[in-house]
Design a protein around this motif. Structure first.
Motif: not given
Length: 501
Positions: A312-329
């Motif tokens: 549980s959080a209020t925001a994402f704070s991700l690197s470009s690599e991690a964000l790409a993995r998150l958005n993919a799934d």
């Protein structure tokens, strides 16, 4: 690409960023979305900065009061700071141009506990909010808003503002729909009721923002990415800090003070925090949960491995690599990730009830456990207190972490007296550096000092710290918390004069 603005009345209010920015005026208080570079408006602030530059070139004043959730990005904080267009900034910032304006006295800054911001706005402590500029990822047919990659204080800005400008960002993943939990059950005293949340993965609200459509004066369609966070690979110092902390948590489980799956974790942002999360991911604990401000790379990796069951959080704070993995799934994380307003993610009542293990970074600590997390050499702001105070004061375990030295060893992060106090000795239970860990629970001030010097200070600075403490114990006016007042800040003065403590 088809429009994500499905409501007919709001679709008729679409316009350019320049046209929308023209609706903001000198002296306005403006609530902007955004939290650690996620979910901030991308185009209206840039257009507003251009208006400010033009006004200043014509000899006209143009500054606003800017309220956000936390830090944002160069196209918001940076652009408005470079335009010298912000009179007052709150509650947190991390942009170099913004920081420079504050430290040169060109911009007033109120550094606030993040849990206080929404309620202070509702109490009227900041005055009237003229305009909200909020990024969303979509508008439903009935006018409700699909939140973006951060929630922050957006609910409050949308409720409180006289006018609303929406940026509808088609770059945001449509699978964000359903990942939010917007709670509308807060009230002003004396009508407040307990917040009905007892588990980090529990839903207590709804997936969407409600708004009064009549307050919407502009809808700007965009397609721009969030600012990705750059995390470096854990170095030896970060790994050592992580190892000390994990060993301590194992000891607490063995002693019966923590359950085998620990208690919900909270982690600040940064390379050290990410190293600790990486260590937890490889460590002996399973079935963990998180109740925190931001979901960063380390937590995403823990969710991917199954070590972390929910966050549980209020925001994402991700690197470009991690964000790409998150958005993919992203759709697969529904039920495992919840994004909430920061008045919930940082709420003292919930932090105390859930019994969090709070792990946050700091700039320096002193012999007695007072922590400075915001100021360099006493008067220059770095970023701000953020949510660290919300968590430290109310957590089951309050941990602060830092390397033992900075600036190539020229600065000791363990000092006789901190040059600025954000977290008093009463709120700090554990201090960790790469040198070791000091468990301060149940210790009087003098016993804390001896332990911090031996466990946390760098060997190069231990003799001087021992010397200061020993002489203070012999010559201070009082021997409960001994200090030599004429020398307590001499280390900082020496650094400013000579470049070395």
């Amino acid at each position: 690409m088809s429009s994500r603005v499905l409501n007919r009345a709001l679709r008729d209010k679409r316009m350019s960023a320049d046209e929308a920015a023209a609706l903001i005026h000198d002296g306005d208080h403006v609530g902007m979305s955004g939290f650690t570079g996620a979910g901030h408006p991308k185009t209206v602030p840039l257009a507003l900065a251009r208006r400010m530059d033009a006004a200043h070139a014509a000899g006209q004043p143009f500054k606003i009061g800017m309220w956000t959730g936390a830090s944002t990005a160069p196209e918001l904080d940076g652009a408005l700071a470079r335009a010298n267009g912000v009179d007052l900034r709150l509650p947190y910032q991390s942009d170099p141009a913004c920081r420079d304006r504050i430290n040169h006295g060109d911009m007033d800054y109120i550094d606030l506990h993040l849990s206080h911001v929404a309620q202070y706005a509702w109490f009227g402590f900041f005055g009237k909010l003229d305009t909200a500029v909020v990024e969303v990822s979509g508008v439903l047919e009935d006018g409700r808003l699909v939140p973006s990659s951060s929630v922050g204080n957006n609910k409050t800005w949308l409720d409180q503002a006289d006018k609303i400008i929406l940026e509808v960002n088609a770059w945001q993943n449509p699978a964000l729909d359903g990942l939010h939990d917007i709670y509308y059950g807060t009230a002003l005293p004396p009508q407040r009721q307990p917040i009905p949340l007892t588990r980090p993965d529990q839903r207590i609200g709804e997936p969407y923002f409600r708004i009064d459509p009549a307050k919407v004066v502009a809808v700007v369609e965009t397609n721009h990415p969030d600012r990705q966070t750059a995390f470096s690979a854990p170095d030896d110092t970060s790994l050592a800090i992580a190892a000390h902390l994990i060993e301590f948590l194992q000891h607490e489980v063995k002693a019966g003070r923590l359950p085998p799956a620990l208690l919900p974790i909270q982690s600040g942002v940064g390379n050290i925090a990410n190293a600790v999360l990486a260590g937890l991911n490889k460590g002996p604990f399973q079935g963990l949960s998180a109740f925190t401000e931001v979901l960063q790379d380390g937590m995403l990796e823990m969710l991917e491995s199954g070590t972390l069951t929910s966050a549980s959080a209020t925001a994402f704070s991700l690197s470009s690599e991690a964000l790409a993995r998150l958005n993919a799934d992203l759709a697969s994380y529904r039920g495992r990730i919840l994004l909430r307003p920061q008045e919930i993610s940082n709420h003292p009542e919930l932090i105390r009830r859930l019994g969090l293990i709070a792990m946050n970074g700091m700039i320096e600590a002193d012999l007695y456990g007072n922590v400075n997390s915001t100021h360099v050499m006493g008067s220059s702001i770095m970023n701000g207190i953020g949510g660290s105070g919300d968590f430290a004061r109310n957590a089951y375990l309050s941990v602060f972490m830092t390397p033992s030295t900075a600036k190539g060893g020229r600065i000791s992060c363990i000092v006789p007296m901190v040059s600025h106090v954000d977290h008093t000795e009463h709120d700090v239970q554990v201090i960790v550096t790469e040198q070791g860990l000091a468990d301060l629970r149940g210790l009087s001030p003098k016993k804390r000092a001896a332990l911090i010097i031996e466990r946390c200070a760098h060997p190069d600075y231990r003799p001087a710290l021992h010397d200061y403490f020993d002489r203070a114990c012999r010559g201070a006016p009082g021997l409960h918390t001994p200090h030599l007042l004429g020398e307590a800040l001499a280390w900082h003065q020496r650094y400013l004069a000579d470049g070395h403590m």
